[in-house]
Motif scaffolding. Structure first.
Motif, PDB file in Angstrom:
ATOM      1  N   ILE A 256     -25.756   1.115   9.746  1.00 36.93           N
ATOM      2  CA  ILE A 256     -26.905   1.085  10.345  1.00 36.93           C
ATOM      3  C   ILE A 256     -26.733   0.205  11.388  1.00 36.93           C
ATOM      4  O   ILE A 256     -26.013  -1.021  11.090  1.00 36.93           O
ATOM      5  CB  ILE A 256     -27.561   0.893   9.388  1.00 36.93           C
ATOM      6  CG1 ILE A 256     -27.911   1.772   7.881  1.00 36.93           C
ATOM      7  CG2 ILE A 256     -29.101   0.358   9.628  1.00 36.93           C
ATOM      8  CD1 ILE A 256     -28.238   0.714   6.858  1.00 36.93           C
ATOM      9  N   LEU A 257     -26.633   0.319  12.517  1.00 36.80           N
ATOM     10  CA  LEU A 257     -26.835  -0.972  13.364  1.00 36.80           C
ATOM     11  C   LEU A 257     -27.995  -1.364  13.833  1.00 36.80           C
ATOM     12  O   LEU A 257     -29.157  -1.034  13.880  1.00 36.80           O
ATOM     13  CB  LEU A 257     -26.064  -0.007  15.072  1.00 36.80           C
ATOM     14  CG  LEU A 257     -24.740   0.482  14.691  1.00 36.80           C
ATOM     15  CD1 LEU A 257     -24.539   2.001  16.126  1.00 36.80           C
ATOM     16  CD2 LEU A 257     -23.650   0.437  14.203  1.00 36.80           C
ATOM     17  N   VAL A 258     -27.761  -2.266  14.401  1.00 40.04           N
ATOM     18  CA  VAL A 258     -28.870  -3.735  14.429  1.00 40.04           C
ATOM     19  C   VAL A 258     -28.382  -4.377  15.486  1.00 40.04           C
ATOM     20  O   VAL A 258     -27.466  -5.232  15.507  1.00 40.04           O
ATOM     21  CB  VAL A 258     -28.858  -4.661  13.434  1.00 40.04           C
ATOM     22  CG1 VAL A 258     -30.687  -5.210  13.606  1.00 40.04           C
ATOM     23  CG2 VAL A 258     -29.525  -3.395  11.876  1.00 40.04           C
ATOM     24  N   PRO A 259     -28.691  -3.891  17.026  1.00 34.93           N
ATOM     25  CA  PRO A 259     -28.381  -4.620  18.448  1.00 34.93           C
ATOM     26  C   PRO A 259     -29.028  -6.171  17.848  1.00 34.93           C
ATOM     27  O   PRO A 259     -29.892  -6.628  17.657  1.00 34.93           O
ATOM     28  CB  PRO A 259     -29.619  -3.935  19.132  1.00 34.93           C
ATOM     29  CG  PRO A 259     -30.446  -2.585  18.576  1.00 34.93           C
ATOM     30  CD  PRO A 259     -30.003  -3.056  17.461  1.00 34.93           C
ATOM     31  N   GLY A 260     -28.312  -7.600  18.153  1.00 33.71           N
ATOM     32  CA  GLY A 260     -28.835  -8.508  18.074  1.00 33.71           C
ATOM     33  C   GLY A 260     -29.833  -8.987  18.369  1.00 33.71           C
ATOM     34  O   GLY A 260     -30.976  -8.564  18.721  1.00 33.71           O
ATOM     35  N   ALA A 261     -30.348  -9.796  17.607  1.00 32.65           N
ATOM     36  CA  ALA A 261     -31.565 -10.330  18.034  1.00 32.65           C
ATOM     37  C   ALA A 261     -31.722 -11.630  16.703  1.00 32.65           C
ATOM     38  O   ALA A 261     -31.299 -11.329  15.772  1.00 32.65           O
ATOM     39  CB  ALA A 261     -32.761  -9.102  17.399  1.00 32.65           C
ATOM     40  N   SER A 262     -32.623 -12.669  17.154  1.00 33.75           N
ATOM     41  CA  SER A 262     -33.204 -13.377  16.438  1.00 33.75           C
ATOM     42  C   SER A 262     -34.392 -13.566  15.520  1.00 33.75           C
ATOM     43  O   SER A 262     -35.626 -14.029  15.334  1.00 33.75           O
ATOM     44  CB  SER A 262     -33.559 -15.132  17.427  1.00 33.75           C
ATOM     45  OG  SER A 262     -34.364 -15.019  18.507  1.00 33.75           O
ATOM     46  N   GLN A 263     -34.638 -11.816  15.795  1.00 32.06           N
ATOM     47  CA  GLN A 263     -35.839 -11.094  14.648  1.00 32.06           C
ATOM     48  C   GLN A 263     -35.500 -11.455  13.592  1.00 32.06           C
ATOM     49  O   GLN A 263     -35.105 -10.212  13.187  1.00 32.06           O
ATOM     50  CB  GLN A 263     -36.192 -10.753  15.545  1.00 32.06           C
ATOM     51  CG  GLN A 263     -36.868 -10.697  16.415  1.00 32.06           C
ATOM     52  CD  GLN A 263     -37.936 -11.496  16.933  1.00 32.06           C
ATOM     53  OE1 GLN A 263     -39.168 -11.052  16.083  1.00 32.06           O
ATOM     54  NE2 GLN A 263     -38.276 -12.656  17.730  1.00 32.06           N
ATOM     55  N   PRO A 264     -36.097 -11.815  11.789  1.00 31.34           N
ATOM     56  CA  PRO A 264     -35.296 -11.151  10.303  1.00 31.34           C
ATOM     57  C   PRO A 264     -35.721  -9.814  10.455  1.00 31.34           C
ATOM     58  O   PRO A 264     -35.396  -9.372   9.441  1.00 31.34           O
ATOM     59  CB  PRO A 264     -36.292 -12.036   9.621  1.00 31.34           C
ATOM     60  CG  PRO A 264     -37.367 -12.716  10.787  1.00 31.34           C
ATOM     61  CD  PRO A 264     -36.976 -12.826  12.383  1.00 31.34           C
ATOM     62  N   GLN A 265     -36.747  -9.275  10.768  1.00 33.52           N
ATOM     63  CA  GLN A 265     -37.664  -7.746  10.756  1.00 33.52           C
ATOM     64  C   GLN A 265     -37.102  -6.844  10.791  1.00 33.52           C
ATOM     65  O   GLN A 265     -36.430  -5.901  10.075  1.00 33.52           O
ATOM     66  CB  GLN A 265     -39.234  -8.206  11.270  1.00 33.52           C
ATOM     67  CG  GLN A 265     -40.497  -8.692  11.525  1.00 33.52           C
ATOM     68  CD  GLN A 265     -39.849  -9.527  12.672  1.00 33.52           C
ATOM     69  OE1 GLN A 265     -39.058  -9.942  12.306  1.00 33.52           O
ATOM     70  NE2 GLN A 265     -41.240 -10.709  12.773  1.00 33.52           N
ATOM     71  N   LEU A 266     -35.836  -7.185  11.743  1.00 32.69           N
ATOM     72  CA  LEU A 266     -34.641  -5.824  11.935  1.00 32.69           C
ATOM     73  C   LEU A 266     -33.215  -5.756  10.664  1.00 32.69           C
ATOM     74  O   LEU A 266     -33.786  -4.886   9.789  1.00 32.69           O
ATOM     75  CB  LEU A 266     -34.073  -6.213  13.326  1.00 32.69           C
ATOM     76  CG  LEU A 266     -35.062  -6.290  14.384  1.00 32.69           C
ATOM     77  CD1 LEU A 266     -34.014  -6.784  15.315  1.00 32.69           C
ATOM     78  CD2 LEU A 266     -35.253  -4.895  14.759  1.00 32.69           C
ATOM     79  N   MET A 267     -33.033  -6.828   9.954  1.00 25.92           N
ATOM     80  CA  MET A 267     -32.481  -7.046   9.203  1.00 25.92           C
ATOM     81  C   MET A 267     -33.000  -6.593   7.839  1.00 25.92           C
ATOM     82  O   MET A 267     -32.261  -5.706   6.787  1.00 25.92           O
ATOM     83  CB  MET A 267     -31.285  -7.814   9.204  1.00 25.92           C
ATOM     84  CG  MET A 267     -30.656  -8.066   7.864  1.00 25.92           C
ATOM     85  SD  MET A 267     -29.224  -6.783   8.293  1.00 25.92           S
ATOM     86  CE  MET A 267     -27.799  -6.703   7.462  1.00 25.92           C
ATOM     87  N   GLU A 268     -34.023  -6.959   7.481  1.00 25.29           N
ATOM     88  CA  GLU A 268     -35.127  -6.825   6.472  1.00 25.29           C
ATOM     89  C   GLU A 268     -35.489  -5.194   6.654  1.00 25.29           C
ATOM     90  O   GLU A 268     -34.959  -4.809   5.731  1.00 25.29           O
ATOM     91  CB  GLU A 268     -36.666  -7.404   6.330  1.00 25.29           C
ATOM     92  CG  GLU A 268     -36.351  -8.711   6.160  1.00 25.29           C
ATOM     93  CD  GLU A 268     -37.582  -9.643   6.702  1.00 25.29           C
ATOM     94  OE1 GLU A 268     -38.649  -9.232   7.075  1.00 25.29           O
ATOM     95  OE2 GLU A 268     -37.434 -10.690   6.521  1.00 25.29           O
TER      96      GLU A 268
END
Length: 184
Positions: free
Chosen positions: A24-36
């Motif tokens: 699972i790839l998560v492009p960088g961000a300061s949004q917690p919803q992505l990693m959640e």
């Protein structure tokens, strides 16, 4: 109701069915919803690893990677299942450096789940498709971030229109030069 800009909505707000993948790839961000969301997909057993990507930025204390990793751990993802890419400063670097990490780890990504912001889905997908091997299959799982922008409401506010039209412009600027390489 139909609008003349429906083609923009359908192009930008891209989503696929999600199936089991290698990572699972998560492009960088300061949004917690992505990693959640990534943690949720991991907990469902859809991939053995999560690779958040992102370097230092003023929006978080250290790096986007560390910010996202801490959220994943808090959501029950084991630390050893979270791979590390903490240098990227833009979406192309997210993709390029993530591929390098996977190669160094010995992971040959044939299927990848990409967790990104809803308004970033098309550009993120095109970027990762440009960088990763052509045979890599991507499954896109977008999330609504703190802006609250969705395909149903982006056109209802000046901010939503501005953000989405900026995405359209960026796609043109980012990928126009890649089209000749894609047809070879």
């Amino acid at each position: 109701m139909s609008f003349p800009f429906d083609c923009i909505t359908n192009f930008i707000f891209f989503e696929t069915e999600i199936v089991s993948a290698d990572v699972i790839l998560v492009p960088g961000a300061s949004q917690p919803q992505l990693m959640e969301k990534a943690a949720s997909l991991y907990q469902l057993g859809l991939a053995p690893y999560i690779l958040p990507s992102g370097g230092a930025t003023p929006r978080v204390e250290n790096t986007e990677w560390e910010f996202l990793r801490n959220i994943g751990i808090a959501k029950g993802v084991p630390a050893e299942a979270i791979l590390k890419e903490n240098k990227a400063q833009n979406t192309f670097e997210n993709a390029r450096f993530s591929l390098e990490v996977l190669e160094e780890t010995g992971i040959q990504p044939s299927k990848v789940i990409l967790v990104c912001k809803t308004s970033h889905a098309r550009r993120a997908l095109l970027t990762y498709q440009t960088v990763f091997p052509k045979e890599t299959v991507f499954f896109v799982s977008p999330v609504i971030d703190s802006t609250g922008i969705t395909k149903e409401n982006w056109f209802l506010s000046d901010d939503g229109v501005k953000r989405i039209m900026t995405e359209v412009e960026k796609i043109g600027k980012y990928f126009g030069r890649h089209i000749p390489n894609w047809i070879k």
